[in-house]
Design a protein around this motif. Sequence first.
Motif: not given
Length: 256
Positions: A176-186
């Motif tokens: 699992c990862y989190r985007c630093k730009r949009c703050r969404n996880s995936f």
Amino acid sequence: MIDELIPNELHDEFKAFRHELQKIILQHAESCPFCKKIEFYIIRSKPTKTYHCKNCHKYFTASTNTPFNRLIPFNWLETIFTSRIKNISYTNIAKNLGISFEKVMRRERAIINYLQTYYPLLHKWYTQQKQATLIPILAEQYKTIKAKVTALLNEQNPTCIHCDSNETAKIGTRTCYRCKRCRNSFNIVSNTSLNRIPKPELWLQFIDLLVLDKNNSQIATILSLHSDTVHKWRSIWCNMMKYWHCEALATWCEHK
């Protein structure tokens, strides 16, 4: 003579197993595999001789409740067994029988499972002598699978599935990862069946055990997992191997 290739102390098990194979090849049943009674009659002779038990009223064949069930024609079994003892490759056996590589492997897997249950000493010799080293195609596909899984587990900055940014960071020990730009996880395996398997720290070891021909009980003990979990994981990993075009390895790892 094939007997000369078998250690003397294993001749009795070898002869007994070949006798069992002959009964299956001839489709000869001595008793009902369900209730063990001998009162039964033939209801169909082709394509597979089928019997009906007068006691429990169940239908069965000579291969019912064995790993050889539905693996017709049964005469291929002895050919594959003796050919492998002679160190004839899967490819040459397939060519001689006019069948696919996978069919040869699937039948040898059934032979190994049967030996493990009923002839443990012969099984130990057969697997150590004939399966100690993976054949080239299996070794190559094993290497491919390990590389793909290692790459998944070590992915550092996957592209965000929401905004296509590479500014991502891993969350915890899973994929699992989190985007630093949009703050969404995936999750990078969310669109695959691997998303249903927890504990990614065990994935590589689990694959190793599959390739080493460990059964579900052995894997469950080694990895401290429930047997139902191991059964589920085996199915998922075999499907992933097929998805990654490693069909031969998937066939090798499947339990029939």
